[in-house]
Design a protein around this motif. Structure first.
Motif, PDB file in Angstrom:
ATOM      1  N   LYS A 213       0.851  -1.190   0.000  1.00 52.91           N
ATOM      2  CA  LYS A 213       0.000   0.000   0.000  1.00 52.91           C
ATOM      3  C   LYS A 213       0.892   1.246   0.000  1.00 52.91           C
ATOM      4  CE  LYS A 213      -3.303  -2.441   2.999  1.00 52.91           C
ATOM      5  NZ  LYS A 213      -3.959  -2.423   4.343  1.00 52.91           N
ATOM      6  N   THR A 214       0.280   2.387  -0.264  1.00 47.20           N
ATOM      7  CA  THR A 214       0.993   3.644  -0.060  1.00 47.20           C
ATOM      8  C   THR A 214       1.218   3.806   1.437  1.00 47.20           C
ATOM      9  OG1 THR A 214      -0.012   4.650  -2.012  1.00 47.20           O
ATOM     10  CG2 THR A 214       0.923   6.135  -0.365  1.00 47.20           C
ATOM     11  N   VAL A 215       2.465   3.983   1.831  1.00 48.35           N
ATOM     12  CA  VAL A 215       2.826   3.923   3.251  1.00 48.35           C
ATOM     13  C   VAL A 215       2.769   5.313   3.872  1.00 48.35           C
ATOM     14  CG1 VAL A 215       4.607   3.248   4.907  1.00 48.35           C
ATOM     15  CG2 VAL A 215       4.293   1.941   2.792  1.00 48.35           C
ATOM     16  N   ARG A 216       1.976   5.449   4.921  1.00 44.68           N
ATOM     17  CA  ARG A 216       1.927   6.704   5.661  1.00 44.68           C
ATOM     18  C   ARG A 216       3.246   6.918   6.408  1.00 44.68           C
ATOM     19  NH1 ARG A 216      -3.055   5.812   9.501  1.00 44.68           N
ATOM     20  NH2 ARG A 216      -1.783   3.941   9.849  1.00 44.68           N
ATOM     21  N   THR A 217       3.528   8.181   6.704  1.00 46.54           N
ATOM     22  CA  THR A 217       4.786   8.513   7.379  1.00 46.54           C
ATOM     23  C   THR A 217       4.971   7.702   8.657  1.00 46.54           C
ATOM     24  OG1 THR A 217       4.887  10.750   6.477  1.00 46.54           O
ATOM     25  CG2 THR A 217       6.059  10.364   8.542  1.00 46.54           C
ATOM     26  N   GLU A 218       3.919   7.590   9.464  1.00 41.29           N
ATOM     27  CA  GLU A 218       4.039   6.892  10.744  1.00 41.29           C
ATOM     28  C   GLU A 218       4.268   5.390  10.578  1.00 41.29           C
ATOM     29  OE1 GLU A 218      -0.465   7.782  10.248  1.00 41.29           O
ATOM     30  OE2 GLU A 218       1.469   8.662   9.690  1.00 41.29           O
ATOM     31  N   ASN A 367      10.800  15.886  13.931  1.00 37.45           N
ATOM     32  CA  ASN A 367      10.333  17.075  13.227  1.00 37.45           C
ATOM     33  C   ASN A 367      10.650  18.330  14.041  1.00 37.45           C
ATOM     34  OD1 ASN A 367       9.296  15.264  11.417  1.00 37.45           O
ATOM     35  ND2 ASN A 367       7.165  15.548  12.009  1.00 37.45           N
ATOM     36  N   VAL A 368      11.138  19.353  13.361  1.00 31.22           N
ATOM     37  CA  VAL A 368      11.376  20.662  13.979  1.00 31.22           C
ATOM     38  C   VAL A 368      10.603  21.684  13.163  1.00 31.22           C
ATOM     39  CG1 VAL A 368      13.074  22.399  14.636  1.00 31.22           C
ATOM     40  CG2 VAL A 368      13.689  19.968  14.740  1.00 31.22           C
ATOM     41  N   THR A 369       9.560  22.209  13.751  1.00 30.54           N
ATOM     42  CA  THR A 369       8.698  23.175  13.060  1.00 30.54           C
ATOM     43  C   THR A 369       8.750  24.509  13.790  1.00 30.54           C
ATOM     44  OG1 THR A 369       7.222  21.389  12.378  1.00 30.54           O
ATOM     45  CG2 THR A 369       6.376  23.628  12.199  1.00 30.54           C
ATOM     46  N   VAL A 370       9.085  25.558  13.052  1.00 26.26           N
ATOM     47  CA  VAL A 370       9.223  26.893  13.630  1.00 26.26           C
ATOM     48  C   VAL A 370       8.365  27.865  12.816  1.00 26.26           C
ATOM     49  CG1 VAL A 370      10.829  28.747  14.190  1.00 26.26           C
ATOM     50  CG2 VAL A 370      11.577  26.372  14.354  1.00 26.26           C
ATOM     51  N   THR A 371       7.564  28.646  13.506  1.00 28.89           N
ATOM     52  CA  THR A 371       6.724  29.626  12.817  1.00 28.89           C
ATOM     53  C   THR A 371       7.570  30.821  12.377  1.00 28.89           C
ATOM     54  OG1 THR A 371       6.171  30.850  14.824  1.00 28.89           O
ATOM     55  CG2 THR A 371       4.780  28.946  14.273  1.00 28.89           C
ATOM     56  N   GLU A 372       7.041  31.585  11.447  1.00 26.99           N
ATOM     57  CA  GLU A 372       7.734  32.790  10.982  1.00 26.99           C
ATOM     58  C   GLU A 372       7.949  33.770  12.133  1.00 26.99           C
ATOM     59  OE1 GLU A 372       9.085  33.579   8.122  1.00 26.99           O
ATOM     60  OE2 GLU A 372       8.574  31.658   7.210  1.00 26.99           O
ATOM     61  N   ALA A 373       6.956  33.870  13.017  1.00 28.75           N
ATOM     62  CA  ALA A 373       7.044  34.792  14.149  1.00 28.75           C
ATOM     63  C   ALA A 373       8.158  34.362  15.103  1.00 28.75           C
ATOM     64  CB  ALA A 373       5.714  34.849  14.889  1.00 28.75           C
ATOM     65  N   GLU A 374       8.226  33.040  15.383  1.00 23.33           N
ATOM     66  CA  GLU A 374       9.279  32.534  16.268  1.00 23.33           C
ATOM     67  C   GLU A 374      10.658  32.800  15.669  1.00 23.33           C
ATOM     68  OE1 GLU A 374       7.531  28.667  18.629  1.00 23.33           O
ATOM     69  OE2 GLU A 374       7.954  28.450  16.488  1.00 23.33           O
ATOM     70  N   CYS A 375      10.784  32.502  14.393  1.00 26.71           N
ATOM     71  CA  CYS A 375      12.080  32.672  13.727  1.00 26.71           C
ATOM     72  C   CYS A 375      12.509  34.142  13.746  1.00 26.71           C
ATOM     73  CB  CYS A 375      11.983  32.167  12.288  1.00 26.71           C
ATOM     74  SG  CYS A 375      13.579  32.010  11.464  1.00 26.71           S
ATOM     75  N   LEU A 395      16.070  25.179   9.399  1.00 30.13           N
ATOM     76  CA  LEU A 395      14.845  24.961  10.166  1.00 30.13           C
ATOM     77  C   LEU A 395      13.762  24.357   9.289  1.00 30.13           C
ATOM     78  CD1 LEU A 395      14.784  28.192  12.351  1.00 30.13           C
ATOM     79  CD2 LEU A 395      14.960  25.861  13.191  1.00 30.13           C
ATOM     80  N   ARG A 396      13.663  24.794   8.062  1.00 29.20           N
ATOM     81  CA  ARG A 396      12.662  24.231   7.150  1.00 29.20           C
ATOM     82  C   ARG A 396      13.001  22.796   6.753  1.00 29.20           C
ATOM     83  NH1 ARG A 396      12.794  29.589   5.055  1.00 29.20           N
ATOM     84  NH2 ARG A 396      14.355  28.975   3.497  1.00 29.20           N
ATOM     85  N   SER A 397      14.291  22.451   6.778  1.00 26.94           N
ATOM     86  CA  SER A 397      14.720  21.117   6.345  1.00 26.94           C
ATOM     87  C   SER A 397      14.143  20.004   7.200  1.00 26.94           C
ATOM     88  CB  SER A 397      16.254  21.018   6.361  1.00 26.94           C
ATOM     89  OG  SER A 397      16.841  21.920   5.460  1.00 26.94           O
ATOM     90  N   PHE A 398      13.890  20.291   8.473  1.00 27.65           N
ATOM     91  CA  PHE A 398      13.498  19.233   9.397  1.00 27.65           C
ATOM     92  C   PHE A 398      12.005  19.250   9.735  1.00 27.65           C
ATOM     93  CE2 PHE A 398      18.063  19.622  10.184  1.00 27.65           C
ATOM     94  CZ  PHE A 398      18.439  18.294  10.095  1.00 27.65           C
ATOM     95  N   GLU A 399      11.217  19.932   8.950  1.00 26.36           N
ATOM     96  CA  GLU A 399       9.783  19.956   9.227  1.00 26.36           C
ATOM     97  C   GLU A 399       9.136  18.590   9.045  1.00 26.36           C
ATOM     98  OE1 GLU A 399       8.781  24.642   8.157  1.00 26.36           O
ATOM     99  OE2 GLU A 399       8.276  23.054   6.708  1.00 26.36           O
ATOM    100  N   LYS A 400       9.741  17.744   8.189  1.00 24.99           N
ATOM    101  CA  LYS A 400       9.204  16.399   7.957  1.00 24.99           C
ATOM    102  C   LYS A 400      10.314  15.363   8.116  1.00 24.99           C
ATOM    103  CE  LYS A 400       5.520  18.102   4.964  1.00 24.99           C
ATOM    104  NZ  LYS A 400       4.920  18.133   3.605  1.00 24.99           N
ATOM    105  N   ALA A 401      11.081  15.516   9.173  1.00 22.09           N
ATOM    106  CA  ALA A 401      12.215  14.622   9.416  1.00 22.09           C
ATOM    107  C   ALA A 401      11.769  13.184   9.618  1.00 22.09           C
ATOM    108  CB  ALA A 401      13.005  15.100  10.637  1.00 22.09           C
ATOM    109  N   ASP A 402      10.581  12.967  10.177  1.00 26.63           N
ATOM    110  CA  ASP A 402      10.107  11.603  10.406  1.00 26.63           C
ATOM    111  C   ASP A 402       9.763  10.893   9.110  1.00 26.63           C
ATOM    112  OD1 ASP A 402       7.886  13.170   9.880  1.00 26.63           O
ATOM    113  OD2 ASP A 402       6.624  12.257  11.409  1.00 26.63           O
ATOM    114  N   ALA A 442      17.933  21.358  18.942  1.00 19.66           N
ATOM    115  CA  ALA A 442      17.616  20.067  18.310  1.00 19.66           C
ATOM    116  C   ALA A 442      18.038  20.068  16.848  1.00 19.66           C
ATOM    117  CB  ALA A 442      16.125  19.776  18.430  1.00 19.66           C
ATOM    118  N   LEU A 443      17.785  21.194  16.183  1.00 17.28           N
ATOM    119  CA  LEU A 443      18.189  21.344  14.791  1.00 17.28           C
ATOM    120  C   LEU A 443      19.706  21.211  14.638  1.00 17.28           C
ATOM    121  CD1 LEU A 443      17.983  22.580  11.802  1.00 17.28           C
ATOM    122  CD2 LEU A 443      18.302  24.768  12.941  1.00 17.28           C
ATOM    123  N   LEU A 444      20.462  21.846  15.520  1.00 16.81           N
ATOM    124  CA  LEU A 444      21.922  21.805  15.439  1.00 16.81           C
ATOM    125  C   LEU A 444      22.446  20.389  15.667  1.00 16.81           C
ATOM    126  CD1 LEU A 444      22.836  25.095  17.334  1.00 16.81           C
ATOM    127  CD2 LEU A 444      22.918  24.692  14.865  1.00 16.81           C
TER     128      LEU A 444
END
Length: 599
Positions: A213-218, A367-375, A395-402, A442-444
């Motif tokens: 099947k198409t495999v979900r990320t999890e 996953n590391v997700t950062v909002t524009e405001a936080e950044c 920071l954008r690179s790890f938004e879908k690390a899983d 975590a990103l570093l």
């Protein structure tokens, strides 16, 4: 090792634990449940997690947490690593030694005074369930004591995980009784890899559900994990790490201990220079439960001993300096860290009691997700002239690390230098930046693990064709790995070559299709133009006894991350072997032929 009984046990244990934990959960959250009144904070946390994740994932998490810990404790009991047997009885007895001692008012030093007092009161109460309740207190207390040397596996238990612990732990039909029957002394003595086998079998039914099947990320971990046969692990490690050491130290006797090492018929004068064992860096970017790393540990011990290091200090040096693992599956990553800790304890009797004992370098990619405001807020404080674009991109690179895992190639530059700048500016002391600062740290860490700094990379990467990839993964593959996008394993061949230093060595076992299919033509051309095939064992079908038939046809190989014109590698055709054992014998016979020709 005959793994059929382990598979039967792991699958039945999963069903038993899911059912038991599920029943306790329903009772705990019931409207008139006494548990709700007795443990309101734990029940509130449980209900919060059910709302956020769903009931089934919470049950699955708790069930595996206890499976994980029970198996680890049994392994340590049998190997004599626990000061008292925690889930196992003494010979001729029926109850765990830790409970037997408590009934005689004798306690392990790991049990706090408050728990000792409570256990005494419970045992003296005469209640029908007194021994069960006393044992559960002792078990949780010992697990909490293990959190100091092994926080990755034995996190402090004071929440709904304890609340949902199975009640039946002392009967002949209990989960602990099943574990004792499965992890017999001879099984545990064969090595810590047994824990990896148990994990693969525990999730095997989940794997069957998602395959095709198409495999979900999890579900990617369950769909792609496959335990590597021991002899193939040895071939890959010995002909990468072992070869590198022998090139740098021609007088070394290491080859005498490497059963699957292929002697070189010729040697390029251009190779990585390594003078000290402490300089070696070995990475498995898809480490699973750590099988590649545990054998690398054994080989490194011999290298350190040959270099004159005292044996007792070697395990800490190896964990601190040499071995690195990356994984998207937190459960497998925990087991890899546990396996390496057990290796350290195998060579150093005091390791689990050492205050300064290092933790294994296992990085769970999250996953590391950062909002524009936080950044924006963070950059305003540290200075927008400092690595602004690099930090934002990373920071954008790890938004879908899983989902992407070690295939992510972050561009961050000098991570140590960035850490120094952040420390100098005392960002960690800024309360209003605390949340975003944790994300940056975590990103570093993840960026550092994914940097091209390794001498050796060895792995059995995930196998998944484009038909099984979800939309995010397929888009990522097409964008980042156009020459190898047809399968995850091929993408990892490219990525592993990026992770090693120039002249470094990559050792892998993959599907054989990249050797022939037109869809991998550009990948083949790239490897032949830029790299060198040092050795290859074409295994074909039936290289994995746990997989029947012709489904998985594989090849194992080592590559140099440089092009050596005219180099003649060793190529072994083992497609006719009908089992792991037969192929291993054929491999050794071929090595003997090569050695005879050299002589």
């Amino acid at each position: 090792m005959d793994t059929s009984q382990l598979k039967k046990f792991a699958q039945s244990a999963r069903k038993l634990l899911l059912g038991t934990v599920g029943d306790k959960l329903k009772f705990a959250v019931g409207g008139n449940s006494p548990v709700r009144r007795q443990f309101p904070a734990a029940v509130a946390e449980l209900e919060k997690n059910i709302r956020e994740k769903g009931e089934a994932p919470v049950i699955d998490f708790v069930a595996y947490t206890w499976f994980n810990r029970f198996c680890a404790l049994r392994y340590m009991d049998v190997r004599g690593y626990n000061p008292v047997r925690v889930v196992s009885p003494l010979p001729g007895h029926f109850q765990p030694e830790i409970l037997e001692e408590a009934k005689g008012d004798s306690f392990s030093e790991d049990i706090p005074d408050s728990i000792r007092t409570e256990v005494r009161e419970i045992l003296a109460s005469g209640r029908a369930d007194a021994q069960v309740e006393a044992y559960k207190l002792l078990l949780v207390a010992f697990c909490n004591a293990c959190s100091k040397p092994m926080p990755f596996l034995f996190q402090q238990i004071h929440d709904y995980t304890e609340l949902l612990m199975p009640d039946d732990l002392l009967s002949g039909n209990s989960i602990l009784s099943l574990i004792r029957e499965a992890i017999l002394p001879e099984v545990a003595e064969s090595g810590v890899e047994v824990i990896g086998w148990l994990y693969q079998f525990y999730i095997s039914e989940k794997k069957d559900e998602v395959m095709g099947k198409t495999v979900r990320t999890e579900d990617i971990p369950a769909a792609t994990q496959l335990f590597t046969p021991d002899w193939i692990v040895r071939y890959l490690v010995e002909n990468s790490l072992g070869r590198l050491w022998l090139r740098n130290h021609p007088a070394s006797k290491l080859a005498e201990f490497m059963e699957y090492y292929i002697p070189e018929t010729e040697q390029s004068a251009d190779f990585l220079k390594v003078s000290s064992p402490e300089d070696l860096k070995i990475c498995d970017p898809c480490c699973g439960s750590g099988h590649m790393l545990t054998y690398a540990f054994d080989l490194l011990v011999r290298i350190y001993e040959e270099a004159g290091y005292p044996r007792s200090g070697i395990p800490s040096l190896i964990l601190r300096n040499n071995l690195y693992g990356l994984e998207i599956d937190p459960r497998a990553g925990e087991l890899a860290a546990f396996a390496l800790t057990m290796k350290a304890r195998e060579y150093d009797r005091r390791f689990l009691r050492r205050e300064d004992a290092p933790r294994p370098n296992i990085c769970i990619l999250r996953n590391v997700t950062v909002t524009e405001a936080e950044c924006s807020e963070y950059l305003n404080f540290i200075g927008r002239d400092l690595f602004t674009s690099a930090l934002q991109e990373a920071l954008r690179s790890f938004e879908k690390a899983d989902c992407y895992g070690s295939l992510i190639e972050p561009h961050m530059g000098d991570v140590a230098g960035i850490r120094a700048i952040l420390a100098e500016k005392q960002v960690g002391d800024q309360l209003f930046l605390n949340q975003i600062h944790r994300k940056v740290l975590a990103l570093l860490q993840q960026t550092e693990f994914l940097s091209p700094r390794y001498h050796v990379v060895v792995t059995n990467p995930p196998y998944m064709g484009s038909k099984g990839m979800n939309a995010d993964l397929k888009k990522f593959a097409e964008s980042k790995y156009p020459d190898s996008k047809s399968d995850l394993f091929a993408m990892f061949i490219e990525r592993c070559l990026q992770l090693v230093q120039r002249h470094g060595t990559v050792g892998m076992i993959t599907m054989q299709s990249w050797m022939f299919l037109s869809s991998f033509e550009k990948l083949r051309e790239k490897i032949l133009d830029r790299n060198t095939i040092l050795s290859m064992a074409h295994l074909g079908p039936r290289a994995f006894d746990t997989i029947a038939g012709e489904v998985v046809q594989t090849t194992a190989f080592t590559l140099s991350n440089t092009h050596i014109p005219g180099y003649k590698g060793a190529f072994l055709r083992l497609v006719d072997g009908n089992s792991e054992a037969e192929k291993a014998v054929m491999f050794k016979e071929t090595i003997q032929e090569i050695e005879t020709k050299i002589i």
